[in-house]
Motif scaffolding. Structure first.
Motif, PDB file in Angstrom:
ATOM      1  N   SER A   1     -27.072 -31.433 -19.342  1.00 57.85           N
ATOM      2  CA  SER A   1     -27.643 -30.655 -18.243  1.00 57.85           C
ATOM      3  C   SER A   1     -28.907 -31.348 -17.787  1.00 57.85           C
ATOM      4  CB  SER A   1     -27.963 -29.221 -18.679  1.00 57.85           C
ATOM      5  OG  SER A   1     -26.787 -28.471 -18.878  1.00 57.85           O
TER       6      SER A   1
ATOM      7  N   ASN B   1     -27.681 -22.945 -21.209  1.00 53.91           N
ATOM      8  CA  ASN B   1     -28.553 -22.646 -20.080  1.00 53.91           C
ATOM      9  C   ASN B   1     -29.174 -21.255 -20.231  1.00 53.91           C
ATOM     10  OD1 ASN B   1     -28.146 -25.106 -18.805  1.00 53.91           O
ATOM     11  ND2 ASN B   1     -26.424 -24.359 -17.579  1.00 53.91           N
TER      12      ASN B   1
ATOM     13  N   SER C   1     -24.826 -29.247 -14.839  1.00 52.79           N
ATOM     14  CA  SER C   1     -24.348 -29.195 -16.223  1.00 52.79           C
ATOM     15  C   SER C   1     -22.922 -29.711 -16.237  1.00 52.79           C
ATOM     16  CB  SER C   1     -24.392 -27.763 -16.767  1.00 52.79           C
ATOM     17  OG  SER C   1     -25.715 -27.277 -16.822  1.00 52.79           O
TER      18      SER C   1
ATOM     19  N   LEU D   1     -21.809 -24.601 -22.167  1.00 49.94           N
ATOM     20  CA  LEU D   1     -22.791 -24.989 -21.152  1.00 49.94           C
ATOM     21  C   LEU D   1     -23.578 -23.779 -20.666  1.00 49.94           C
ATOM     22  CD1 LEU D   1     -20.806 -27.496 -18.880  1.00 49.94           C
ATOM     23  CD2 LEU D   1     -22.521 -28.046 -20.601  1.00 49.94           C
TER      24      LEU D   1
ATOM     25  N   TYR E   1     -29.392 -28.855 -10.141  1.00 51.66           N
ATOM     26  CA  TYR E   1     -29.375 -28.761 -11.600  1.00 51.66           C
ATOM     27  C   TYR E   1     -27.903 -28.809 -11.974  1.00 51.66           C
ATOM     28  CZ  TYR E   1     -29.960 -27.027 -16.357  1.00 51.66           C
ATOM     29  OH  TYR E   1     -29.936 -26.895 -17.720  1.00 51.66           O
TER      30      TYR E   1
END
Length: 934
Positions: A334, A369, A348, A365, A346
């Motif tokens: 990420s 986050n 991922s 993921l 951003y």
């Protein structure tokens, strides 16, 4: 010189004063005063900087703010086509004279002389020697020709169509087909989704030359151009040359408006699920799009520190996930960064183990986050990220006078094309030192809420078509986006802070010392039998490179190849002493300590890089690598699980490229089982316990190791560390060597055609091989033969036949166990052109066999080799590899001083003899990849 130094000091003084006097948000980023900038009356911008690394060289660039996004419907692909045409005839260099001229100066086409076309810009790159009269001025003349002197001859346009179409052909495949389907989704149907730089084949085949000229006229104009020159030259003279050459370019009377296209943000979540029959992997990507952040003020520069820390800490956490016994994905990451069209994102991304594992990967993921959003990072994590960042900036500062011109050039390109400031190493270092501590944990943790939102998201799922039904559906993805991560717990930091070595080594002694004065090397012999080659240099201020090599490798365990291949990696990833691998990385935060052990088929050793301040820590790590390897069953299990999953995916969906490479490898190795590609079953044979035994055996005796140390050190200062950490390594004084497997290409003529692939494209490999008398004299001849054949085949297959985008000619020679050579010619082309291009290749080789090489091509080889060595031998990496390789092979270390003598031996007759000898019709392999028969 004095005036420049005073100006720089005043600028830095003003910068320091302003930093104290005004809020950062009200201060523009100061630009490096070492750069001479200006704008001609016609609108052309220029950047000029004197820089002595490498000496007698300059890096020249022409940047044009015009790319594929500016094309009209009839021009799709012509921004890129225009880039090609600038190498096919200009005012002062008709036809192919530009490439021909530059090759004679030692500039290699493709490797040095190059260009690229993007959505928003086209950039031309030209490195040029400055130590020959008139060359620099001629290089700037080339830039001027590119700017407004392209001839765009109709016949040359027709010839180049085939080359560009072949470049387009080589880009076809599963990735391209899937990209074409998801691009409009993630780019919100913007102009960028419709204007890929390669364009459309239908237009490339049929456009009129007038349409290309129209693009050139509209967009290659002074107000959209910059000339960049950085190198070992007189700035005042270069500025005058640029003014003389470029001031005469007339701006258009009524220029077209240069529209700035964007990617609209509508707040939606867009999902693309795409599959392909030739795609073997399972990939999921989350993209959170945001308006781009520009560094306009010093506050922006300061705010970007937090971004750097966020990315570093997130990267560390993702890496730790892959080192579990049952990792949630093969790879995951990420990161916040630039996207496209003035947007940031951003992103991922995860490579799942298999199709059913896609949901697991996506969940992991989202959970990572969410973990950062909910709990943030920890103070120790931030402290380590700051240490690493400051260490990298300090290195940048220490090397400011040794930075290569190409690095500076990139800064000025970014300023012109993307409005990125260039502060210079010293100003940036001072700024970092002053403001680094201002960044607090709350600021960095707040970024997660900015980056990860439910607005302007895109999710891309890619997988094999035959597993389509197992992929997560759009509804399942939306559900996971809403629910995943709700039950996450806080991150637990497992950092250790104990001595790297449990006990201090008992120092040995230097028992002999011999200067190799011509090389600038000192050879030491230690009390445990280890040899050490020391070469202090001034090429870098803050770099020391280390390599230790011994003979043996996993060739000594011929029946345990699979474990041998993984042995050093499994042990390295277990860590050393009390530290796991992740704990070790945390312990080394803020230090320049890189590298680790290796065990290859014929050798074992350690390779690393460090700085003078961290040399002792690096020596401690090397000692631990030999004496305190650590076995971590959980990490090893995770590595092997991931590797097996990866190979299973490859087996289930065999790509044309893999089938071709595996078939070629099988033929070249005479179908020897020990050279067969790894399979899932291979992984089942890997034993961690046995890997540890192999490792310990290979590193139990240091007496046959040769350490090579190159870089910024003084021998007298480094000797105590050598005695403490290298002379103390274990020694059994055994007589060790490798067991060469004796696997070579088969004799005779072999031809094979492989039918695999949906796209109408082919690959061709033509290989000549045989026995070889390894010597400097023969080595230079086969190197020359390789280069003159490549030059001639580019001319024949690309420029004359328009049948390929590129041609690769490579040579390889082996000294052990007996001399062997291999010459490999490879290219991609249309299936219908295979026979014609193979025939033309054979004709060109036949000509060299009959007549020898063209003297002009020999001149190019000699110039290229000489120029390449001039710059290479001013680097630490060159000397590390040269000394290590020659020692391993038992070659004369003074061989490098024979380069001029050896180059003089290249003649028309010597290339004729080499072609007859090495393009051996009796030992010839031809392997062709053709699309599947329908």
């Amino acid at each position: 010189m004095k005036k420049t130094l005073v100006s720089l000091c005043l600028a830095l003084l003003a910068f320091t004063y302003n930093t104290f006097a005004q809020p950062l948000a009200s201060q523009k980023v100061p630009l490096d005063p070492a750069v001479k900038t200006g704008k001609l009356k016609n609108g052309i911008t220029y950047y000029i900087r004197k820089n002595n690394e490498p000496k007698n060289r300059a890096e020249l660039r022409l940047a044009v703010k015009a790319g594929s996004v500016l094309e009209n419907n009839a021009q799709q692909g012509l921004a890129h086509f225009m880039e090609h045409m600038n190498f096919n005839g200009t005012t002062n260099f008709p036809k192919n004279e530009l490439v021909n001229f530059l090759q004679k100066t030692g500039v290699r086409f493709g490797a040095d002389l190059n260009a690229y076309t993007g959505f928003d810009e086209t950039v031309y790159m030209l490195p040029i020697p400055t130590d020959s009269a008139g060359l620099l001025e001629k290089g700037i003349q080339v830039l001027e020709d590119w700017a407004h002197g392209a001839l765009l001859d109709s016949a040359e346009v027709e010839k180049e169509r085939g080359v560009v179409l072949e470049e387009s052909r080589m880009g076809r495949g599963a990735q391209q087909r899937m990209r074409d389907r998801y691009l409009k989704v993630i780019l919100n149907n913007s102009r960028y989704a419709e204007r890929l730089p390669i364009g459309k084949d239908s237009i490339l085949k049929a456009f009129k030359p007038a349409t290309l000229k129209s693009f050139y006229h509209d967009w290659y104009r002074p107000d959209l151009m910059a000339v960049i020159a950085v190198g070992d030259f007189d700035v005042t003279k270069v500025e005058q040359i640029i003014k003389d050459k470029f001031s005469s370019i007339t701006p258009p009377v009524n220029p077209k408006k240069r529209v700035k296209y964007d990617i609209p943000l509508d707040g939606s979540t867009r999902i693309a699920i795409v599959t392909d029959p030739e795609y073997p992997q399972n990939v999921i990507q989350l993209i959170y799009k945001q308006p781009g952040k520009k560094e306009k003020t010093l506050q922006d520069v300061r705010s970007n520190f937090a971004l750097e820390f966020y990315n570093a800490m997130m990267g560390q956490r993702m890496q730790e996930l892959t080192q579990k016994a049952d990792p949630p994905f093969l790879y995951g990451g990420s990161q916040y960064g630039e996207f496209l069209g003035d947007l940031d994102s951003y992103t991922s991304i995860a490579l799942a183990k298999d199709t059913p594992g896609m949901k697991t990967a996506l969940t992991a993921l989202l959970e990572e986050n969410a973990r950062v959003q909910k709990f943030g990072f920890t103070q120790p994590e931030l402290d380590r990220a700051k240490k690493d960042f400051l260490n990298s900036i300090e290195q940048f500062y220490k090397e400011k006078d040794k930075m290569r011109s190409a690095n500076h050039v990139q800064e000025y390109l970014n300023h012109f094309l993307h409005d990125k400031p260039y502060m210079g190493a010293e100003a940036y270092y001072l700024f970092v030192k002053k403001h680094l501590d201002e960044v607090k944990l709350a600021e960095v943790n707040g970024l997660a809420k900015q980056y990860i939102t439910d607005k302007n998201r895109a999710v891309i799922v890619m997988g094999p078509e035959k597993n389509k039904q197992e992929l997560p559906t759009e509804a399942e993805i939306k559900s996971l986006l809403k629910t995943a991560g709700k039950d996450v717990t806080a991150y637990v930091d497992d950092a250790l802070d104990t001595p790297l070595l449990a006990t201090e080594p008992k120092a040995g002694k230097i028992v002999s010392e011999k200067p190799l004065a011509k090389l600038g090397v000192t050879e030491l012999v230690l009390s445990n039998g280890v040899r050490v080659l020391l070469k202090p240099t001034e090429y870098k201020n803050d770099e020391i490179l280390i390599k230790a090599t011994a003979k043996g490798g996993y060739s000594l365990y011929p029946d345990e190849r699979e474990t041998g291949i993984f042995s050093s990696y499994l042990v390295q990833m277990g860590g050393v002493g009390p530290y796991s691998q992740t704990q070790l990385q945390k312990f080394l935060a803020g230090k320049t300590v890189g590298g680790g052990p290796f065990i290859s088929e014929l050798s074992e050793g350690v390779a690393g890089n460090t700085s003078p301040k961290d040399l002792e820590t690096t020596m401690q790590l090397i000692y631990a690598i030999f004496t305190e390897p650590r076995k971590d069953e959980q990490v090893a299990k995770g590595i092997l699980t991931n590797q097996k999953s990866y190979l299973e995916n490859l087996q289930k969906t065999l790509t044309p490229e893999k089938v071709f490479s595996d078939s070629l490898n099988a033929i070249l190795t005479s179908y020897n089982p020990s050279r067969a590609p790894l399979t899932p079953e291979s992984i089942d044979k890997v034993s961690l316990d046995r890997a540890m035994q192999m490792y310990q055996d290979r590193f139990a005796d240091a007496s046959d190791f040769v350490f090579t140390i190159v870089g910024a050190f003084k021998p007298e200062q480094i000797k105590p560390l050598i005695e403490k950490y290298i002379a103390s390594l274990p020694s059994t004084d055994r007589d060790d060597t490798f067991k060469h497997p004796n696997i070579f290409p088969p004799k005779g003529r072999i031809e094979k055609t492989i039918y695999k692939g949906l796209e109408p494209k082919s690959r061709v490999s033509l290989i000549s091989s045989g026995e070889y008398e390894y010597s400097p004299e023969n080595n230079i001849q086969i190197e020359a033969l390789q280069e003159v054949v490549q030059i001639k085949l580019i001319e024949a297959l690309r420029e004359e036949e328009s049948g390929v985008y590129g041609v690769s000619v490579s040579e390889g020679t082996e000294k052990y166990p007996s001399g062997h050579y291999r010459l490999n010619i490879g290219f991609g082309c249309a299936p219908e052109n295979v026979d014609k291009l193979v025939k033309r290749t054979e004709e060109e080789i036949r000509k060299i066999k009959q007549n020898g090489a063209d003297p002009k091509d020999i001149e190019k080889f000699v110039a290229e080799t000489r120029r390449k060595l001039e710059t290479a031998e001013k680097t630490n990496s060159f000397w590390l590899d040269y000394l290590d390789d020659n020692t391993f092979l038992g070659d004369d270390l003074d061989e490098i001083f024979r380069e001029e003598e050896l180059l003089k031996s290249i003649t028309v007759e010597s290339t004729k003899a080499a072609a007859k000898k090495y393009f051996n019709d009796d030992n010839f392999i031809k392997v062709v990849l053709m699309p599947e028969k329908k």
